[in-house]
Design a protein around this motif. Structure first.
Motif, PDB file in Angstrom:
ATOM      1  N   GLY A  53       0.805  -1.217  -0.055  1.00 33.06           N
ATOM      2  CA  GLY A  53      -0.002  -0.009  -0.087  1.00 33.06           C
ATOM      3  C   GLY A  53       0.746   1.310  -0.097  1.00 33.06           C
ATOM      4  O   GLY A  53       1.905   1.203  -0.534  1.00 33.06           O
ATOM      5  N   LEU A  54       0.146   2.227   0.506  1.00 30.12           N
ATOM      6  CA  LEU A  54       0.725   3.623   0.447  1.00 30.12           C
ATOM      7  C   LEU A  54       1.912   3.893   1.399  1.00 30.12           C
ATOM      8  O   LEU A  54       1.711   3.679   2.584  1.00 30.12           O
ATOM      9  CB  LEU A  54      -0.456   4.595   0.783  1.00 30.12           C
ATOM     10  N   ARG A  55       3.106   4.378   0.781  1.00 31.49           N
ATOM     11  CA  ARG A  55       4.231   4.452   1.609  1.00 31.49           C
ATOM     12  C   ARG A  55       4.053   5.818   2.504  1.00 31.49           C
ATOM     13  O   ARG A  55       3.570   7.080   2.055  1.00 31.49           O
ATOM     14  CB  ARG A  55       5.581   4.757   0.902  1.00 31.49           C
ATOM     15  N   PRO A  56       4.356   5.584   3.878  1.00 28.46           N
ATOM     16  CA  PRO A  56       4.095   6.970   4.595  1.00 28.46           C
ATOM     17  C   PRO A  56       5.032   7.717   4.520  1.00 28.46           C
ATOM     18  O   PRO A  56       6.586   7.589   3.910  1.00 28.46           O
ATOM     19  CB  PRO A  56       4.431   6.511   5.963  1.00 28.46           C
ATOM     20  N   PHE A  57       5.002   9.263   4.469  1.00 28.42           N
ATOM     21  CA  PHE A  57       5.950  10.244   3.967  1.00 28.42           C
ATOM     22  C   PHE A  57       6.924  10.450   5.427  1.00 28.42           C
ATOM     23  O   PHE A  57       8.032  10.674   5.158  1.00 28.42           O
ATOM     24  CB  PHE A  57       5.318  11.600   3.780  1.00 28.42           C
ATOM     25  N   LEU A  67      -3.328  -2.812   6.675  1.00 32.31           N
ATOM     26  CA  LEU A  67      -3.332  -1.221   6.353  1.00 32.31           C
ATOM     27  C   LEU A  67      -2.571  -0.444   7.162  1.00 32.31           C
ATOM     28  O   LEU A  67      -2.224  -0.690   8.442  1.00 32.31           O
ATOM     29  CB  LEU A  67      -4.630  -0.983   6.741  1.00 32.31           C
ATOM     30  N   ILE A  69      -1.558   3.434   8.055  1.00 31.26           N
ATOM     31  CA  ILE A  69      -1.979   4.781   7.904  1.00 31.26           C
ATOM     32  C   ILE A  69      -0.956   5.935   8.426  1.00 31.26           C
ATOM     33  O   ILE A  69      -0.661   5.681   9.420  1.00 31.26           O
ATOM     34  CB  ILE A  69      -3.471   4.719   8.740  1.00 31.26           C
ATOM     35  N   ALA A  70      -0.789   6.959   7.573  1.00 32.23           N
ATOM     36  CA  ALA A  70       0.082   7.818   8.215  1.00 32.23           C
ATOM     37  C   ALA A  70      -0.579   9.363   8.357  1.00 32.23           C
ATOM     38  O   ALA A  70      -1.759   9.370   8.037  1.00 32.23           O
ATOM     39  CB  ALA A  70       1.397   8.027   7.302  1.00 32.23           C
TER      40      ALA A  70
END
Lengths: 235, 235
Positions: A53-57, A67, A69-70
Protein backbone atom coordinates in the motif's frame (compact mmCIF):
# COMPACT_ATOMS: atom_id res chain seq x y z
CA UNK A 1 0.57 -9.86 17.03
CA UNK A 2 -1.00 -6.73 18.47
CA UNK A 3 -4.09 -5.27 16.89
CA UNK A 4 -2.35 -1.94 16.33
CA UNK A 5 1.29 -1.18 15.67
CA UNK A 6 2.39 2.39 16.22
CA UNK A 7 5.56 3.49 14.45
CA UNK A 8 7.27 6.59 15.76
CA UNK A 9 10.67 7.84 16.87
CA UNK A 10 11.45 5.99 20.08
CA UNK A 11 13.01 8.73 22.23
CA UNK A 12 10.63 11.66 21.87
CA UNK A 13 6.98 12.43 22.46
CA UNK A 14 6.69 14.39 19.21
CA UNK A 15 3.68 13.93 17.01
CA UNK A 16 3.48 10.27 17.95
CA UNK A 17 2.33 11.25 21.43
CA UNK A 18 -1.06 12.34 20.13
CA UNK A 19 -1.61 8.80 18.92
CA UNK A 20 -0.09 7.19 22.02
CA UNK A 21 -2.50 9.11 24.23
CA UNK A 22 -5.49 7.88 22.27
CA UNK A 23 -4.32 4.28 22.29
CA UNK A 24 -3.55 4.47 26.01
CA UNK A 25 -6.81 6.14 26.97
CA UNK A 26 -8.72 3.45 25.12
CA UNK A 27 -6.50 0.67 26.51
CA UNK A 28 -6.11 -0.50 22.94
CA UNK A 29 -4.03 -3.57 22.15
CA UNK A 30 -0.99 -1.86 20.63
CA UNK A 31 2.76 -1.99 20.49
CA UNK A 32 5.08 1.02 20.11
CA UNK A 33 7.23 -0.76 17.56
CA UNK A 34 10.35 1.39 17.40
CA UNK A 35 10.73 1.09 21.18
CA UNK A 36 10.94 -2.69 20.96
CA UNK A 37 14.03 -4.68 20.06
CA UNK A 38 14.57 -4.65 16.31
CA UNK A 39 11.78 -2.15 15.90
CA UNK A 40 13.73 0.71 14.35
CA UNK A 41 14.82 -1.26 11.27
CA UNK A 42 11.21 -2.33 10.78
CA UNK A 43 10.07 1.29 10.91
CA UNK A 44 12.75 2.42 8.50
CA UNK A 45 11.87 -0.38 6.07
CA UNK A 46 8.24 0.73 5.96
CA UNK A 47 9.35 4.34 5.49
CA UNK A 48 11.39 3.19 2.52
CA UNK A 49 8.35 1.62 0.93
CA UNK A 50 8.71 -2.09 1.59
CA UNK A 51 5.17 -2.43 2.92
CA UNK A 52 1.95 -3.00 1.06
CA UNK A 53 0.00 0.00 0.00
CA UNK A 54 0.75 3.66 0.38
CA UNK A 55 4.19 4.56 1.73
CA UNK A 56 4.20 7.04 4.63
CA UNK A 57 6.00 10.33 4.13
CA UNK A 58 7.12 10.40 7.76
CA UNK A 59 6.32 8.92 11.17
CA UNK A 60 4.01 8.54 12.96
CA UNK A 61 2.13 5.84 11.17
CA UNK A 62 -0.17 3.12 12.36
CA UNK A 63 -0.47 -0.41 11.09
CA UNK A 64 -3.61 -2.48 11.46
CA UNK A 65 -3.29 -5.83 9.70
CA UNK A 66 -2.21 -4.89 6.17
CA UNK A 67 -3.37 -1.27 6.37
CA UNK A 68 -0.73 1.38 7.05
CA UNK A 69 -2.01 4.88 7.79
CA UNK A 70 0.14 7.99 8.19
CA UNK A 71 -0.38 11.63 9.18
CA UNK A 72 -1.24 12.17 12.83
CA UNK A 73 -4.68 13.68 12.35
CA UNK A 74 -5.55 11.08 9.74
CA UNK A 75 -4.52 8.26 12.06
CA UNK A 76 -6.76 9.69 14.76
CA UNK A 77 -9.62 10.18 12.32
CA UNK A 78 -9.41 6.56 11.27
CA UNK A 79 -8.73 5.17 14.72
CA UNK A 80 -11.06 7.34 16.80
CA UNK A 81 -14.38 5.69 15.97
CA UNK A 82 -12.83 2.24 16.38
CA UNK A 83 -11.68 2.87 19.95
CA UNK A 84 -14.55 5.00 21.20
CA UNK A 85 -12.83 8.39 20.97
CA UNK A 86 -14.81 10.00 18.16
CA UNK A 87 -18.47 10.70 17.46
CA UNK A 88 -20.33 8.31 15.18
CA UNK A 89 -22.05 11.08 13.27
CA UNK A 90 -20.00 12.26 10.25
CA UNK A 91 -20.78 15.94 10.74
CA UNK A 92 -19.87 15.80 14.42
CA UNK A 93 -16.68 13.99 13.53
CA UNK A 94 -15.82 16.68 10.99
CA UNK A 95 -15.99 19.21 13.82
CA UNK A 96 -13.62 17.15 15.96
CA UNK A 97 -11.27 16.71 13.03
CA UNK A 98 -11.35 20.45 12.40
CA UNK A 99 -10.18 21.04 15.95
CA UNK A 100 -7.53 18.35 15.60
CA UNK A 101 -6.14 19.98 12.46
CA UNK A 102 -6.05 23.35 14.19
CA UNK A 103 -4.12 21.74 17.05
CA UNK A 104 -1.78 20.28 14.40
CA UNK A 105 -1.24 23.73 12.91
CA UNK A 106 -0.24 25.06 16.31
CA UNK A 107 2.12 22.12 16.86
CA UNK A 108 3.76 22.80 13.50
CA UNK A 109 4.32 26.42 14.52
CA UNK A 110 5.85 25.28 17.80
CA UNK A 111 8.37 23.28 15.80
CA UNK A 112 9.16 26.34 13.72
CA UNK A 113 10.06 28.34 16.84
CA UNK A 114 13.27 26.38 17.23
CA UNK A 115 13.70 25.44 13.55
CA UNK A 116 12.64 28.52 11.55
CA UNK A 117 15.22 27.94 8.80
CA UNK A 118 15.53 24.19 8.26
CA UNK A 119 14.80 20.90 9.97
CA UNK A 120 18.10 19.67 8.64
CA UNK A 121 20.06 22.19 10.71
CA UNK A 122 20.68 22.10 14.43
CA UNK A 123 18.95 24.62 16.66
CA UNK A 124 22.36 26.11 17.37
CA UNK A 125 22.67 26.97 13.70
CA UNK A 126 19.46 29.01 13.66
CA UNK A 127 19.32 30.53 17.13
CA UNK A 128 19.13 34.12 15.98
CA UNK A 129 16.19 33.44 13.70
CA UNK A 130 14.59 31.22 16.34
CA UNK A 131 14.65 34.04 18.87
CA UNK A 132 12.99 36.40 16.43
CA UNK A 133 10.34 33.89 15.39
CA UNK A 134 9.63 32.87 18.96
CA UNK A 135 9.03 36.41 20.11
CA UNK A 136 6.20 36.62 17.59
CA UNK A 137 4.93 33.16 18.44
CA UNK A 138 4.76 33.98 22.13
CA UNK A 139 3.19 37.41 21.76
CA UNK A 140 0.83 36.71 18.85
CA UNK A 141 0.30 33.05 18.10
CA UNK A 142 -0.04 31.50 21.55
CA UNK A 143 -2.78 33.99 22.48
CA UNK A 144 -4.48 33.52 19.12
CA UNK A 145 -4.53 29.73 19.17
CA UNK A 146 -5.37 29.34 22.85
CA UNK A 147 -7.86 32.18 22.71
CA UNK A 148 -9.58 30.33 19.92
CA UNK A 149 -9.79 27.07 21.83
CA UNK A 150 -10.91 28.86 24.99
CA UNK A 151 -13.65 30.64 23.03
CA UNK A 152 -14.85 27.33 21.61
CA UNK A 153 -15.25 26.07 25.16
CA UNK A 154 -16.96 29.26 26.27
CA UNK A 155 -19.40 29.18 23.38
CA UNK A 156 -20.32 25.65 24.24
CA UNK A 157 -20.43 25.03 20.52
CA UNK A 158 -18.29 22.03 21.13
CA UNK A 159 -19.36 20.08 24.16
CA UNK A 160 -15.97 18.85 25.20
CA UNK A 161 -16.74 15.91 27.41
CA UNK A 162 -20.37 16.84 27.05
CA UNK A 163 -21.17 13.53 25.46
CA UNK A 164 -17.85 11.80 25.76
CA UNK A 165 -14.14 12.42 25.54
CA UNK A 166 -12.65 12.48 22.04
CA UNK A 167 -9.15 12.28 20.64
CA UNK A 168 -9.20 16.06 20.25
CA UNK A 169 -9.61 16.47 24.00
CA UNK A 170 -6.59 14.25 24.56
CA UNK A 171 -4.62 16.20 21.96
CA UNK A 172 -5.53 19.50 23.57
CA UNK A 173 -4.20 18.16 26.85
CA UNK A 174 -0.96 17.34 25.07
CA UNK A 175 -0.75 20.72 23.37
CA UNK A 176 -1.23 22.54 26.66
CA UNK A 177 1.24 20.31 28.47
CA UNK A 178 3.82 20.86 25.76
CA UNK A 179 3.37 24.61 25.65
CA UNK A 180 3.69 24.77 29.43
CA UNK A 181 6.91 22.79 29.23
CA UNK A 182 8.40 24.90 26.45
CA UNK A 183 7.09 28.35 27.34
CA UNK A 184 6.41 28.42 31.09
CA UNK A 185 6.74 32.18 31.44
CA UNK A 186 4.51 32.95 28.47
CA UNK A 187 1.94 30.36 29.50
CA UNK A 188 1.69 31.73 33.03
CA UNK A 189 0.20 34.88 31.49
CA UNK A 190 -2.56 33.21 29.49
CA UNK A 191 -6.09 33.50 30.83
CA UNK A 192 -7.50 30.16 29.77
CA UNK A 193 -9.46 28.73 32.72
CA UNK A 194 -11.61 26.41 30.65
CA UNK A 195 -8.65 25.00 28.79
CA UNK A 196 -6.79 24.37 32.02
CA UNK A 197 -9.84 22.66 33.47
CA UNK A 198 -10.07 20.48 30.38
CA UNK A 199 -6.40 19.58 30.66
CA UNK A 200 -6.93 18.59 34.29
CA UNK A 201 -9.95 16.47 33.43
CA UNK A 202 -7.95 14.61 30.82
CA UNK A 203 -5.02 14.09 33.18
CA UNK A 204 -7.37 12.55 35.73
CA UNK A 205 -8.84 9.99 33.42
CA UNK A 206 -7.74 6.68 34.92
CA UNK A 207 -6.05 5.28 31.84
CA UNK A 208 -4.34 8.57 31.05
CA UNK A 209 -3.17 8.96 34.66
CA UNK A 210 -1.82 5.41 34.64
CA UNK A 211 -0.01 6.07 31.39
CA UNK A 212 1.50 9.38 32.50
CA UNK A 213 3.02 7.76 35.57
CA UNK A 214 4.31 4.74 33.65
CA UNK A 215 7.68 4.33 31.93
CA UNK A 216 5.81 4.30 28.64
CA UNK A 217 5.39 8.08 28.90
CA UNK A 218 8.62 9.64 27.69
CA UNK A 219 9.66 12.90 29.30
CA UNK A 220 9.66 16.10 27.30
CA UNK A 221 13.17 16.77 26.04
CA UNK A 222 15.12 19.01 23.71
CA UNK A 223 14.94 16.61 20.77
CA UNK A 224 11.17 16.74 20.51
CA UNK A 225 8.75 19.35 19.27
CA UNK A 226 8.20 21.08 22.60
CA UNK A 227 11.65 22.21 23.78
CA UNK A 228 12.55 24.24 26.82
CA UNK A 229 14.95 26.87 25.58
CA UNK A 230 14.57 29.72 28.09
CA UNK A 231 15.86 32.23 25.56
CA UNK A 232 12.80 31.52 23.41
CA UNK A 233 10.32 31.96 26.24
CA UNK A 234 9.98 35.69 26.03
CA UNK A 235 6.87 35.79 28.19
CA UNK B 1 -29.45 29.78 -1.85
CA UNK B 2 -26.60 27.67 -3.19
CA UNK B 3 -26.03 24.22 -1.82
CA UNK B 4 -22.49 25.10 -0.79
CA UNK B 5 -21.03 28.41 0.32
CA UNK B 6 -17.26 28.73 0.20
CA UNK B 7 -15.71 31.40 2.37
CA UNK B 8 -12.18 32.49 1.52
CA UNK B 9 -10.12 35.62 0.90
CA UNK B 10 -11.41 37.04 -2.36
CA UNK B 11 -8.17 38.13 -4.08
CA UNK B 12 -5.88 35.12 -3.73
CA UNK B 13 -5.86 31.45 -4.64
CA UNK B 14 -4.35 30.45 -1.29
CA UNK B 15 -5.69 27.43 0.55
CA UNK B 16 -9.18 28.15 -0.72
CA UNK B 17 -8.10 27.12 -4.21
CA UNK B 18 -7.92 23.47 -3.20
CA UNK B 19 -11.61 23.63 -2.36
CA UNK B 20 -12.50 25.73 -5.39
CA UNK B 21 -10.92 23.16 -7.68
CA UNK B 22 -12.97 20.35 -6.16
CA UNK B 23 -16.21 22.31 -6.37
CA UNK B 24 -15.46 23.32 -9.95
CA UNK B 25 -14.45 19.86 -11.12
CA UNK B 26 -17.68 18.47 -9.71
CA UNK B 27 -19.75 21.35 -11.06
CA UNK B 28 -21.18 21.70 -7.60
CA UNK B 29 -23.78 24.34 -6.87
CA UNK B 30 -21.63 26.77 -4.88
CA UNK B 31 -20.96 30.44 -4.35
CA UNK B 32 -17.60 31.98 -3.48
CA UNK B 33 -19.12 34.24 -0.88
CA UNK B 34 -16.40 36.79 -0.20
CA UNK B 35 -16.20 37.54 -3.93
CA UNK B 36 -19.84 38.58 -4.02
CA UNK B 37 -21.21 41.93 -2.98
CA UNK B 38 -21.47 42.14 0.79
CA UNK B 39 -19.67 38.84 1.12
CA UNK B 40 -16.65 39.96 3.10
CA UNK B 41 -18.66 41.19 6.10
CA UNK B 42 -20.54 37.88 6.11
CA UNK B 43 -17.26 35.98 6.18
CA UNK B 44 -15.83 38.13 8.95
CA UNK B 45 -19.00 37.70 11.01
CA UNK B 46 -18.73 33.92 10.84
CA UNK B 47 -15.04 34.13 11.74
CA UNK B 48 -16.02 36.12 14.79
CA UNK B 49 -18.35 33.41 15.93
CA UNK B 50 -21.80 34.62 14.99
CA UNK B 51 -22.78 31.40 13.27
CA UNK B 52 -24.21 28.23 14.73
CA UNK B 53 -21.83 25.57 15.82
CA UNK B 54 -18.06 25.51 15.83
CA UNK B 55 -16.30 28.75 14.94
CA UNK B 56 -13.59 28.45 12.27
CA UNK B 57 -10.05 29.42 13.24
CA UNK B 58 -9.37 30.80 9.77
CA UNK B 59 -10.61 30.65 6.17
CA UNK B 60 -11.28 28.64 4.11
CA UNK B 61 -14.50 27.28 5.46
CA UNK B 62 -17.51 25.75 3.81
CA UNK B 63 -21.14 26.15 4.73
CA UNK B 64 -23.78 23.61 3.85
CA UNK B 65 -27.16 24.50 5.35
CA UNK B 66 -26.39 25.04 9.04
CA UNK B 67 -23.11 23.13 9.04
CA UNK B 68 -19.89 25.15 8.87
CA UNK B 69 -16.68 23.19 8.29
CA UNK B 70 -13.16 24.60 8.38
CA UNK B 71 -9.63 23.37 7.66
CA UNK B 72 -8.91 22.72 4.00
CA UNK B 73 -8.22 19.00 4.23
CA UNK B 74 -11.22 18.52 6.51
CA UNK B 75 -13.49 20.34 4.08
CA UNK B 76 -12.30 18.08 1.29
CA UNK B 77 -12.69 14.98 3.44
CA UNK B 78 -16.27 15.92 4.21
CA UNK B 79 -17.09 17.18 0.74
CA UNK B 80 -15.25 14.61 -1.39
CA UNK B 81 -17.67 11.69 -1.04
CA UNK B 82 -20.65 14.01 -1.59
CA UNK B 83 -19.42 15.28 -4.94
CA UNK B 84 -17.83 12.12 -6.31
CA UNK B 85 -14.21 13.00 -5.61
CA UNK B 86 -13.35 10.49 -2.90
CA UNK B 87 -13.56 6.72 -2.54
CA UNK B 88 -16.50 5.26 -0.67
CA UNK B 89 -14.39 2.80 1.26
CA UNK B 90 -13.14 4.26 4.56
CA UNK B 91 -9.67 2.72 4.31
CA UNK B 92 -9.22 3.97 0.76
CA UNK B 93 -10.38 7.39 1.83
CA UNK B 94 -7.86 7.39 4.66
CA UNK B 95 -5.13 6.91 2.05
CA UNK B 96 -6.40 9.85 0.00
CA UNK B 97 -6.64 11.97 3.12
CA UNK B 98 -3.08 11.00 4.05
CA UNK B 99 -1.87 12.32 0.71
CA UNK B 100 -3.95 15.47 1.11
CA UNK B 101 -2.42 16.17 4.51
CA UNK B 102 1.06 15.65 3.09
CA UNK B 103 0.23 18.13 0.34
CA UNK B 104 -0.97 20.51 3.07
CA UNK B 105 2.34 20.12 4.91
CA UNK B 106 4.20 21.10 1.76
CA UNK B 107 1.92 24.09 1.21
CA UNK B 108 2.57 25.24 4.76
CA UNK B 109 6.31 25.06 4.12
CA UNK B 110 5.89 27.08 0.94
CA UNK B 111 4.28 29.81 3.02
CA UNK B 112 7.20 29.71 5.42
CA UNK B 113 9.66 30.39 2.61
CA UNK B 114 8.49 33.98 2.40
CA UNK B 115 7.29 34.28 6.00
CA UNK B 116 9.83 32.40 8.13
CA UNK B 117 9.53 34.79 11.08
CA UNK B 118 5.91 35.91 11.34
CA UNK B 119 2.73 36.07 9.29
CA UNK B 120 2.12 39.45 10.85
CA UNK B 121 5.21 40.96 9.23
CA UNK B 122 5.64 41.89 5.60
CA UNK B 123 7.93 39.85 3.43
CA UNK B 124 10.20 42.87 3.21
CA UNK B 125 10.72 42.67 6.96
CA UNK B 126 11.99 39.09 6.82
CA UNK B 127 13.82 38.91 3.50
CA UNK B 128 17.14 37.83 4.93
CA UNK B 129 15.61 34.92 6.81
CA UNK B 130 13.39 34.10 3.84
CA UNK B 131 16.40 33.73 1.56
CA UNK B 132 18.07 31.39 4.01
CA UNK B 133 14.97 29.30 4.54
CA UNK B 134 14.20 29.13 0.84
CA UNK B 135 17.63 27.85 -0.07
CA UNK B 136 16.95 24.84 2.16
CA UNK B 137 13.40 24.47 0.87
CA UNK B 138 14.57 24.44 -2.72
CA UNK B 139 17.51 22.11 -2.23
CA UNK B 140 16.03 19.74 0.34
CA UNK B 141 12.29 19.98 0.71
CA UNK B 142 11.07 20.29 -2.87
CA UNK B 143 12.99 17.14 -3.88
CA UNK B 144 11.81 15.32 -0.77
CA UNK B 145 8.11 16.12 -1.14
CA UNK B 146 7.95 15.72 -4.92
CA UNK B 147 10.17 12.64 -4.79
CA UNK B 148 7.69 11.15 -2.36
CA UNK B 149 4.68 11.84 -4.57
CA UNK B 150 6.52 10.62 -7.64
CA UNK B 151 7.44 7.40 -5.85
CA UNK B 152 3.83 6.87 -4.85
CA UNK B 153 2.89 7.06 -8.51
CA UNK B 154 5.74 4.78 -9.52
CA UNK B 155 4.83 2.20 -6.93
CA UNK B 156 1.30 2.16 -8.17
CA UNK B 157 0.26 1.88 -4.56
CA UNK B 158 -2.15 4.67 -5.20
CA UNK B 159 -3.98 4.30 -8.45
CA UNK B 160 -4.28 7.95 -9.27
CA UNK B 161 -7.08 8.08 -11.76
CA UNK B 162 -7.04 4.31 -11.73
CA UNK B 163 -10.59 4.14 -10.48
CA UNK B 164 -11.50 7.79 -10.60
CA UNK B 165 -10.09 11.22 -9.93
CA UNK B 166 -10.08 12.36 -6.30
CA UNK B 167 -9.67 15.68 -4.57
CA UNK B 168 -6.04 14.75 -3.86
CA UNK B 169 -5.35 14.58 -7.60
CA UNK B 170 -6.77 18.06 -8.01
CA UNK B 171 -4.74 19.31 -5.06
CA UNK B 172 -1.57 17.82 -6.46
CA UNK B 173 -2.23 19.70 -9.69
CA UNK B 174 -2.52 22.88 -7.66
CA UNK B 175 0.62 22.17 -5.66
CA UNK B 176 2.64 21.58 -8.80
CA UNK B 177 1.20 24.63 -10.53
CA UNK B 178 2.02 26.77 -7.53
CA UNK B 179 5.54 25.49 -7.16
CA UNK B 180 6.17 26.09 -10.85
CA UNK B 181 4.91 29.63 -10.47
CA UNK B 182 6.99 30.39 -7.39
CA UNK B 183 10.14 28.42 -8.11
CA UNK B 184 10.47 28.06 -11.90
CA UNK B 185 14.22 27.55 -11.90
CA UNK B 186 14.16 24.97 -9.14
CA UNK B 187 11.23 23.15 -10.64
CA UNK B 188 12.87 22.90 -14.04
CA UNK B 189 15.44 20.61 -12.41
CA UNK B 190 13.01 18.13 -10.86
CA UNK B 191 12.67 14.77 -12.54
CA UNK B 192 9.02 14.05 -11.92
CA UNK B 193 7.52 12.72 -15.16
CA UNK B 194 4.60 10.98 -13.53
CA UNK B 195 3.67 14.02 -11.51
CA UNK B 196 3.79 16.24 -14.57
CA UNK B 197 1.63 13.78 -16.47
CA UNK B 198 -0.87 13.78 -13.62
CA UNK B 199 -0.92 17.57 -13.57
CA UNK B 200 -1.61 17.58 -17.32
CA UNK B 201 -4.41 15.05 -16.98
CA UNK B 202 -6.07 17.19 -14.33
CA UNK B 203 -5.69 20.35 -16.41
CA UNK B 204 -7.42 18.62 -19.31
CA UNK B 205 -10.46 17.57 -17.37
CA UNK B 206 -13.27 19.52 -19.02
CA UNK B 207 -14.60 21.22 -15.93
CA UNK B 208 -11.13 22.07 -14.68
CA UNK B 209 -10.11 23.43 -18.09
CA UNK B 210 -13.26 25.54 -18.24
CA UNK B 211 -12.58 26.87 -14.76
CA UNK B 212 -8.93 27.67 -15.43
CA UNK B 213 -9.86 29.78 -18.44
CA UNK B 214 -12.70 31.55 -16.66
CA UNK B 215 -12.56 34.76 -14.62
CA UNK B 216 -13.35 32.67 -11.56
CA UNK B 217 -9.74 31.45 -11.56
CA UNK B 218 -7.65 34.12 -9.89
CA UNK B 219 -4.09 34.55 -11.10
CA UNK B 220 -1.20 33.67 -8.84
CA UNK B 221 0.08 36.81 -7.16
CA UNK B 222 2.41 37.99 -4.44
CA UNK B 223 -0.28 38.10 -1.76
CA UNK B 224 -0.98 34.39 -1.90
CA UNK B 225 0.90 31.35 -0.69
CA UNK B 226 2.82 30.74 -3.91
CA UNK B 227 4.78 33.91 -4.62
CA UNK B 228 7.27 34.60 -7.36
CA UNK B 229 10.22 36.22 -5.66
CA UNK B 230 13.17 35.43 -7.93
CA UNK B 231 15.62 35.89 -5.09
CA UNK B 232 14.04 32.90 -3.32
CA UNK B 233 14.23 30.63 -6.37
CA UNK B 234 17.76 29.46 -5.86
CA UNK B 235 17.43 26.61 -8.30
Amino acid sequence: MSEYELYYWPTIQGRGEFVRLALEDARADYVDVARTEGGMPRMMALLQGTGDGLRPFAPPFLRHRSLVIAQTANILHWLGPRIGLAPDDADDHARIHQLQLTIADCVAEVHETHHPIASSLYYEDQRVEAARRSSHFVSERIPKFLGYFESVLEAGSREWFGASCTYADLSLFQLLSGLEYAFPRAMAKQRIPKLRALRDRVAQRPNVAAYLSSPRRLAFNENGIFRRYPELDAG
